[in-house]
Design a protein around this motif. Structure first.
Motif, PDB file in Angstrom:
ATOM      1  N   TRP A 167      32.676  22.231   9.672  1.00  0.00           N
ATOM      2  CA  TRP A 167      33.086  21.348  10.771  1.00  0.00           C
ATOM      3  C   TRP A 167      32.599  19.948  10.427  1.00  0.00           C
ATOM      4  CZ3 TRP A 167      30.738  21.879  16.379  1.00  0.00           C
ATOM      5  CH2 TRP A 167      31.540  21.183  17.285  1.00  0.00           C
ATOM      6  N   ASP A 168      33.556  19.025  10.326  1.00  0.00           N
ATOM      7  CA  ASP A 168      33.227  17.697   9.812  1.00  0.00           C
ATOM      8  C   ASP A 168      32.772  16.760  10.926  1.00  0.00           C
ATOM      9  OD1 ASP A 168      32.921  15.975   7.757  1.00  0.00           O
ATOM     10  OD2 ASP A 168      35.020  15.363   7.643  1.00  0.00           O
ATOM     11  N   VAL A 169      31.682  17.131  11.590  1.00  0.00           N
ATOM     12  CA  VAL A 169      31.140  16.268  12.656  1.00  0.00           C
ATOM     13  C   VAL A 169      30.330  15.135  12.026  1.00  0.00           C
ATOM     14  CG1 VAL A 169      31.028  18.104  14.384  1.00  0.00           C
ATOM     15  CG2 VAL A 169      29.059  17.690  12.881  1.00  0.00           C
ATOM     16  N   ARG A 170      29.895  14.211  12.853  1.00  0.00           N
ATOM     17  CA  ARG A 170      29.026  13.132  12.388  1.00  0.00           C
ATOM     18  C   ARG A 170      27.775  13.053  13.260  1.00  0.00           C
ATOM     19  NH1 ARG A 170      31.496  13.806   8.730  1.00  0.00           N
ATOM     20  NH2 ARG A 170      32.771  12.429   7.447  1.00  0.00           N
ATOM     21  N   MET A 171      26.668  12.695  12.624  1.00  0.00           N
ATOM     22  CA  MET A 171      25.438  12.390  13.353  1.00  0.00           C
ATOM     23  C   MET A 171      25.133  10.925  13.057  1.00  0.00           C
ATOM     24  SD  MET A 171      23.214  13.834  15.384  1.00  0.00           S
ATOM     25  CE  MET A 171      22.764  15.565  15.212  1.00  0.00           C
ATOM     26  N   VAL A 172      25.248  10.114  14.080  1.00  0.00           N
ATOM     27  CA  VAL A 172      25.021   8.676  13.920  1.00  0.00           C
ATOM     28  C   VAL A 172      23.560   8.415  14.284  1.00  0.00           C
ATOM     29  CG1 VAL A 172      25.759   6.370  14.604  1.00  0.00           C
ATOM     30  CG2 VAL A 172      27.429   8.250  14.549  1.00  0.00           C
ATOM     31  N   VAL A 173      22.765   8.016  13.293  1.00  0.00           N
ATOM     32  CA  VAL A 173      21.326   7.828  13.501  1.00  0.00           C
ATOM     33  C   VAL A 173      21.059   6.350  13.750  1.00  0.00           C
ATOM     34  CG1 VAL A 173      19.038   8.033  12.451  1.00  0.00           C
ATOM     35  CG2 VAL A 173      20.751   9.818  12.064  1.00  0.00           C
ATOM     36  N   ALA A 174      20.538   6.044  14.943  1.00  0.00           N
ATOM     37  CA  ALA A 174      20.227   4.662  15.302  1.00  0.00           C
ATOM     38  C   ALA A 174      18.715   4.481  15.286  1.00  0.00           C
ATOM     39  CB  ALA A 174      20.780   4.347  16.689  1.00  0.00           C
ATOM     40  N   LEU A 175      18.238   3.610  14.420  1.00  0.00           N
ATOM     41  CA  LEU A 175      16.806   3.361  14.299  1.00  0.00           C
ATOM     42  C   LEU A 175      16.337   2.390  15.371  1.00  0.00           C
ATOM     43  CD1 LEU A 175      16.622   4.733  11.448  1.00  0.00           C
ATOM     44  CD2 LEU A 175      15.053   2.881  10.918  1.00  0.00           C
ATOM     45  N   ALA A 176      15.444   2.867  16.239  1.00  0.00           N
ATOM     46  CA  ALA A 176      14.910   2.009  17.297  1.00  0.00           C
ATOM     47  C   ALA A 176      13.604   1.353  16.850  1.00  0.00           C
ATOM     48  CB  ALA A 176      14.677   2.824  18.559  1.00  0.00           C
ATOM     49  N   SER A 177      12.888   2.000  15.915  1.00  0.00           N
ATOM     50  CA  SER A 177      11.622   1.461  15.413  1.00  0.00           C
ATOM     51  C   SER A 177      11.294   2.161  14.102  1.00  0.00           C
ATOM     52  CB  SER A 177      10.508   1.718  16.423  1.00  0.00           C
ATOM     53  OG  SER A 177       9.244   1.579  15.811  1.00  0.00           O
ATOM     54  N   GLU A 178      10.617   1.439  13.198  1.00  0.00           N
ATOM     55  CA  GLU A 178      10.202   2.064  11.938  1.00  0.00           C
ATOM     56  C   GLU A 178       8.711   2.353  11.900  1.00  0.00           C
ATOM     57  OE1 GLU A 178      13.437   1.183   8.543  1.00  0.00           O
ATOM     58  OE2 GLU A 178      11.945  -0.388   8.816  1.00  0.00           O
ATOM     59  N   SER A 254      15.164   2.705  22.524  1.00  0.00           N
ATOM     60  CA  SER A 254      15.653   4.088  22.648  1.00  0.00           C
ATOM     61  C   SER A 254      16.415   4.246  23.962  1.00  0.00           C
ATOM     62  CB  SER A 254      14.494   5.090  22.648  1.00  0.00           C
ATOM     63  OG  SER A 254      13.490   4.748  21.725  1.00  0.00           O
ATOM     64  N   VAL A 255      15.854   3.687  25.015  1.00  0.00           N
ATOM     65  CA  VAL A 255      16.474   3.818  26.345  1.00  0.00           C
ATOM     66  C   VAL A 255      17.818   3.072  26.372  1.00  0.00           C
ATOM     67  CG1 VAL A 255      16.171   3.407  28.818  1.00  0.00           C
ATOM     68  CG2 VAL A 255      14.213   4.090  27.410  1.00  0.00           C
ATOM     69  N   ALA A 256      17.848   1.891  25.773  1.00  0.00           N
ATOM     70  CA  ALA A 256      19.105   1.140  25.703  1.00  0.00           C
ATOM     71  C   ALA A 256      20.165   1.941  24.937  1.00  0.00           C
ATOM     72  CB  ALA A 256      18.871  -0.211  25.035  1.00  0.00           C
ATOM     73  N   LEU A 257      19.724   2.599  23.874  1.00  0.00           N
ATOM     74  CA  LEU A 257      20.667   3.403  23.075  1.00  0.00           C
ATOM     75  C   LEU A 257      21.182   4.598  23.880  1.00  0.00           C
ATOM     76  CD1 LEU A 257      18.696   3.170  19.722  1.00  0.00           C
ATOM     77  CD2 LEU A 257      21.090   2.466  20.018  1.00  0.00           C
ATOM     78  N   LEU A 258      20.294   5.250  24.633  1.00  0.00           N
ATOM     79  CA  LEU A 258      20.734   6.385  25.452  1.00  0.00           C
ATOM     80  C   LEU A 258      21.781   5.935  26.474  1.00  0.00           C
ATOM     81  CD1 LEU A 258      17.298   8.166  26.094  1.00  0.00           C
ATOM     82  CD2 LEU A 258      19.173   9.002  24.659  1.00  0.00           C
ATOM     83  N   HIS A 259      21.519   4.797  27.111  1.00  0.00           N
ATOM     84  CA  HIS A 259      22.504   4.305  28.087  1.00  0.00           C
ATOM     85  C   HIS A 259      23.831   3.987  27.415  1.00  0.00           C
ATOM     86  CE1 HIS A 259      20.251   4.314  31.772  1.00  0.00           C
ATOM     87  NE2 HIS A 259      19.211   3.780  31.161  1.00  0.00           N
ATOM     88  N   ALA A 301      20.004  -1.457  17.882  1.00  0.00           N
ATOM     89  CA  ALA A 301      19.246  -0.744  16.855  1.00  0.00           C
ATOM     90  C   ALA A 301      18.870  -1.658  15.695  1.00  0.00           C
ATOM     91  CB  ALA A 301      20.077   0.429  16.332  1.00  0.00           C
ATOM     92  N   LEU A 302      17.799  -1.268  14.988  1.00  0.00           N
ATOM     93  CA  LEU A 302      17.443  -1.985  13.761  1.00  0.00           C
ATOM     94  C   LEU A 302      18.482  -1.707  12.689  1.00  0.00           C
ATOM     95  CD1 LEU A 302      13.643  -1.050  13.523  1.00  0.00           C
ATOM     96  CD2 LEU A 302      14.642  -3.199  14.326  1.00  0.00           C
ATOM     97  N   ARG A 303      18.982  -0.482  12.701  1.00  0.00           N
ATOM     98  CA  ARG A 303      19.927  -0.050  11.676  1.00  0.00           C
ATOM     99  C   ARG A 303      20.645   1.187  12.197  1.00  0.00           C
ATOM    100  NH1 ARG A 303      16.291  -0.035   7.695  1.00  0.00           N
ATOM    101  NH2 ARG A 303      16.183   2.191   7.292  1.00  0.00           N
ATOM    102  N   VAL A 304      21.881   1.350  11.796  1.00  0.00           N
ATOM    103  CA  VAL A 304      22.635   2.542  12.193  1.00  0.00           C
ATOM    104  C   VAL A 304      23.180   3.184  10.914  1.00  0.00           C
ATOM    105  CG1 VAL A 304      24.625   3.404  13.483  1.00  0.00           C
ATOM    106  CG2 VAL A 304      23.268   1.534  14.422  1.00  0.00           C
ATOM    107  N   VAL A 305      22.946   4.473  10.763  1.00  0.00           N
ATOM    108  CA  VAL A 305      23.424   5.179   9.573  1.00  0.00           C
ATOM    109  C   VAL A 305      24.237   6.395  10.023  1.00  0.00           C
ATOM    110  CG1 VAL A 305      22.739   6.318   7.418  1.00  0.00           C
ATOM    111  CG2 VAL A 305      21.324   4.487   8.347  1.00  0.00           C
ATOM    112  N   VAL A 306      25.422   6.557   9.449  1.00  0.00           N
ATOM    113  CA  VAL A 306      26.299   7.675   9.825  1.00  0.00           C
ATOM    114  C   VAL A 306      26.148   8.794   8.796  1.00  0.00           C
ATOM    115  CG1 VAL A 306      28.676   8.390  10.274  1.00  0.00           C
ATOM    116  CG2 VAL A 306      27.929   6.069  10.898  1.00  0.00           C
ATOM    117  N   HIS A 307      25.826   9.986   9.285  1.00  0.00           N
ATOM    118  CA  HIS A 307      25.662  11.148   8.407  1.00  0.00           C
ATOM    119  C   HIS A 307      26.708  12.201   8.719  1.00  0.00           C
ATOM    120  CE1 HIS A 307      21.497  10.203   7.068  1.00  0.00           C
ATOM    121  NE2 HIS A 307      21.476   9.556   8.212  1.00  0.00           N
TER     122      HIS A 307
END
Ligand code: PMV
Length: 317
Positions: A167-178, A254-259, A301-307
């Motif tokens: 199943w070719d889903v995607r997980m979009v990872v948004a970095l809120a802090s390093e 993180s909260v902004a991303l959830l919204h 986000a600081l960075r967004v990476v699509v997996h």
């Protein structure tokens, strides 16, 4: 003669969460879990078996790591000195499952360098001793972690649900802090168990959520999978925030991303959020929606990476 082997492994993100241990020394879980192995980030680990003395080099720096030594001892109690050279192409200890890919790569490389031909199950059990969630990164795609029943933990390991081609889903990872997380998962789990009034209901929901997520994966039903994933995430964070003292892994971003994820859904885009013991927000969606999701998350986000779904741990030659 020293023998060298090199392995690659990817982190996995739990869709139904592991949070709580029924045996701390053996890393046996109090709940079952189900994850997706990612294809983007990776750990690369080179193990040389039979050197003068133990040496671990992480990202070019020598380090002392008792957990790595312990996992190598479990592989062979009479082992010689072992040199481990490892690096991640993503931030470590920030809620991106670096310990999962790390121990999965370590056991695959170490077993090969030591001349042992272990089954995937045995490798998964061994990786679990380093970090619980690592037992899932031995496999690609969608993977369950069965709790097992035996006291010695030999039946508590990853179990493939559907491989990375299913199943070719995607997980979009948004970095809120390093930043590295303040409270590690072992301590956080113990605090939740010992002090959260929500702990019994958290334990009671695990089997049900894994069964539902498994069926949703097999049916390729994203709404059902996303819904159970969010439920598991917020139930886990409920045990964290209701602990004493409270554990709040979320940052303002993180909260902004959830919204933003909820707003995407209100606009008709199928996107569901998950978070682990860190501030990052990971969003499950269909491949066709990944660009729109990444674009919506980027301002927060600081960075967004699509997996996409990735393969299990493996040797490189
Ligand atoms: O295996 P650990 O100790 O890194 O714990 C992982 C815990 C969570 O990431 C919060 C949940 C999970 O199932 O991966």
């Amino acid at each position: 003669m020293p023998v060298t082997a090199t392995a690659l492994a990817h982190p996995n993100i739990a869709l139904v969460k592991y949070w709580g241990k029924r045996d701390v020394a053996l890393n046996l879980p109090a709940v079952p879990s189900l994850s997706l192995t990612l294809d983007g980030y990776r750990t690369r680990t080179e193990v040389t078996w039979g050197v003068e003395q133990d040496e671990v080099v992480f990202g070019g720096q020598p380090v002392v790591d008792r957990k790595i030594a312990r996992v190598l001892d479990l592989l062979d109690p009479d082992r010689p000195g072992v040199r481990v050279v490892t690096d991640n192409d993503f931030p470590t200890g920030a809620g991106l499952a670096s310990s999962a890919s790390g121990f999965a790569a370590l056991v695959v490389a170490a077993a090969a360098a030591s001349g042992r031909d272990l089954s995937l199950e045995a490798l998964s059990v061994l990786a679990r001793r380093g970090s619980g969630s690592a037992c899932r990164s031995l496999y690609g795609g969608f993977v369950a972690w069965r709790m097992g029943e035996r006291a010695d933990g030999t039946d508590s390991h990853g179990v493939p649900v559907a491989d990375e081609g299913h199943w070719d889903v995607r997980m979009v990872v948004a970095l809120a802090s390093e930043a590295r997380k303040a409270v590690g998962s072992t301590e956080g789990m113990a605090r939740s168990r010992d002090t959260s009034p929500l702990w019994p209901s958290w334990l009671a929901g695990g089997e049900r959520d894994v069964a539902e997520a498994r069926q949703a994966v097999l049916d390729r039903d994203l709404e059902r999978l996303g819904t159970v994933m969010e439920r598991s995430t917020f139930a886990m964070h409920g045990t964290m925030t209701s602990a004493t003292p409270p554990l709040l892994y979320w940052q303002p971003a993180s909260v902004a991303l959830l919204h933003e994820v909820f707003a995407l859904r209100a606009r008709g885009i199928g996107a569901w959020a998950t978070m682990d013991a860190g501030p990052q927000v990971k969003v499950l969606c269909l491949r066709a929606d990944a660009d729109a999701v990444a674009e919506a998350l980027a301002p927060h986000a600081l960075r967004v990476v699509v997996h996409g779904p990735g393969p299990g741990a493996r040797l490189v030659t």
